[in-house]
Write a protein that holds these residues in place. Structure first.
Motif, PDB file in Angstrom:
ATOM      1  N   GLU A  31       7.240  41.897  15.932  1.00  0.00           N
ATOM      2  CA  GLU A  31       7.752  42.952  16.780  1.00  0.00           C
ATOM      3  C   GLU A  31       6.794  43.953  16.889  1.00  0.00           C
ATOM      4  N   GLN A  32       5.887  44.411  16.079  1.00  0.00           N
ATOM      5  CA  GLN A  32       4.979  45.481  15.889  1.00  0.00           C
ATOM      6  C   GLN A  32       3.761  45.023  17.117  1.00  0.00           C
ATOM      7  N   ALA A  33       3.636  43.505  16.924  1.00  0.00           N
ATOM      8  CA  ALA A  33       2.485  43.186  18.051  1.00  0.00           C
ATOM      9  C   ALA A  33       2.797  43.404  19.292  1.00  0.00           C
ATOM     10  N   CYS A  34       4.251  42.947  19.663  1.00  0.00           N
ATOM     11  CA  CYS A  34       4.725  43.149  21.271  1.00  0.00           C
ATOM     12  C   CYS A  34       4.760  44.607  21.376  1.00  0.00           C
ATOM     13  N   ILE A  35       5.196  45.476  20.600  1.00  0.00           N
ATOM     14  CA  ILE A  35       5.061  46.944  20.746  1.00  0.00           C
ATOM     15  C   ILE A  35       3.815  47.347  21.058  1.00  0.00           C
ATOM     16  N   THR A  36       2.922  46.838  20.429  1.00  0.00           N
ATOM     17  CA  THR A  36       1.495  47.252  20.549  1.00  0.00           C
ATOM     18  C   THR A  36       1.077  46.951  22.044  1.00  0.00           C
ATOM     19  N   VAL A  37       1.358  45.766  22.432  1.00  0.00           N
ATOM     20  CA  VAL A  37       1.114  45.094  23.752  1.00  0.00           C
ATOM     21  C   VAL A  37       1.769  46.101  24.749  1.00  0.00           C
ATOM     22  N   ALA A  38       2.899  46.316  24.372  1.00  0.00           N
ATOM     23  CA  ALA A  38       3.798  47.396  25.509  1.00  0.00           C
ATOM     24  C   ALA A  38       3.089  48.731  25.568  1.00  0.00           C
ATOM     25  N   LEU A  47       6.313  55.361  22.613  1.00  0.00           N
ATOM     26  CA  LEU A  47       7.180  54.278  23.188  1.00  0.00           C
ATOM     27  C   LEU A  47       8.609  54.156  22.415  1.00  0.00           C
ATOM     28  N   LYS A  48       9.449  54.320  23.044  1.00  0.00           N
ATOM     29  CA  LYS A  48      10.974  54.362  22.236  1.00  0.00           C
ATOM     30  C   LYS A  48      11.427  52.930  22.743  1.00  0.00           C
ATOM     31  N   THR A  49      11.859  52.080  21.503  1.00  0.00           N
ATOM     32  CA  THR A  49      12.409  50.926  21.436  1.00  0.00           C
ATOM     33  C   THR A  49      13.863  51.095  21.566  1.00  0.00           C
ATOM     34  N   GLY A  50      14.522  49.880  22.227  1.00  0.00           N
ATOM     35  CA  GLY A  50      16.085  49.836  22.069  1.00  0.00           C
ATOM     36  C   GLY A  50      16.307  48.455  21.119  1.00  0.00           C
ATOM     37  N   MET A  51      16.792  47.451  21.849  1.00  0.00           N
ATOM     38  CA  MET A  51      16.834  46.266  21.124  1.00  0.00           C
ATOM     39  C   MET A  51      15.476  45.629  21.052  1.00  0.00           C
ATOM     40  N   VAL A  52      15.199  45.235  19.704  1.00  0.00           N
ATOM     41  CA  VAL A  52      14.014  44.498  19.470  1.00  0.00           C
ATOM     42  C   VAL A  52      14.474  43.078  18.594  1.00  0.00           C
ATOM     43  N   GLN A  53      13.997  42.055  19.148  1.00  0.00           N
ATOM     44  CA  GLN A  53      14.182  40.732  18.647  1.00  0.00           C
ATOM     45  C   GLN A  53      13.041  39.967  18.300  1.00  0.00           C
ATOM     46  N   SER A  54      12.827  39.018  17.558  1.00  0.00           N
ATOM     47  CA  SER A  54      11.638  38.233  17.109  1.00  0.00           C
ATOM     48  C   SER A  54      12.263  36.921  16.835  1.00  0.00           C
ATOM     49  N   GLY A  62       7.576  34.486  19.172  1.00  0.00           N
ATOM     50  CA  GLY A  62       7.607  35.525  20.154  1.00  0.00           C
ATOM     51  C   GLY A  62       8.528  36.276  19.618  1.00  0.00           C
ATOM     52  N   ALA A  63       8.351  37.445  20.486  1.00  0.00           N
ATOM     53  CA  ALA A  63       9.374  38.748  20.444  1.00  0.00           C
ATOM     54  C   ALA A  63       9.535  39.260  21.746  1.00  0.00           C
ATOM     55  N   ARG A  64      10.781  40.016  21.794  1.00  0.00           N
ATOM     56  CA  ARG A  64      11.045  40.988  23.220  1.00  0.00           C
ATOM     57  C   ARG A  64      11.853  42.155  22.565  1.00  0.00           C
ATOM     58  N   LEU A  65      11.608  42.930  23.599  1.00  0.00           N
ATOM     59  CA  LEU A  65      12.182  44.337  23.232  1.00  0.00           C
ATOM     60  C   LEU A  65      12.587  45.149  24.460  1.00  0.00           C
TER      61      LEU A  65
END
Length: 129
Positions: A31-38, A47-54, A62-65
């Motif tokens: 999840e953190q890796a995907c947040i870093t990409v974002a 970056l404020k995240t809402g729903m985060v799934q991995s 993978g992960a999505r958010l």
């Protein structure tokens, strides 16, 4: 009579049981890796995240958010999405693809600018060892 029983049952059920709970975090690292990409793709330090799934158990992992770049977002502001796919579920993850909204970026994309953005994100993740 059935309607009265059903109405009584619905009234006594706590509201928390009727709302959908977010999925439990499967892999905070993915999840953190995907947040870093974002953050890097959007060029934003916050970056404020809402729903985060991995999904470390899937192939590819993978992960999505959902996210918002607003300072104080409301729940309805989390409409933008990013999803990331990786080679491995453990570090170093090896980014293989990411999609922001309906646009995807990977090494095999036809558009040169999409390939370039993918290579940039992959390089930035590799630097964070």
């Amino acid at each position: 009579m059935r309607h009265v029983l059903l109405a009584t049952a619905l009234i006594t059920v706590p509201v928390t049981n009727l709302t959908a709970a977010p999925a439990a975090a499967q892999s905070p690292e993915l999840e953190q890796a995907c947040i870093t990409v974002a953050k890097n793709f959007l060029l934003t330090p916050a970056l404020k995240t809402g729903m985060v799934q991995s999904f470390p158990e899937l192939d590819p992992p993978g992960a999505r958010l959902t996210y918002s770049t607003r300072d104080k977002p409301e729940a309805t502001d989390f409409t933008d999405q990013i999803e990331c796919s990786f080679e491995r579920a453990t570090a170093p993850f090896g980014l293989t693809r990411f999609c922001v909204s309906d646009t995807c970026y990977s090494a095999s994309e036809e558009k040169p600018e999409h390939r370039r953005r993918f290579e940039e994100m992959k390089a930035l993740l590799a630097r964070q060892k």
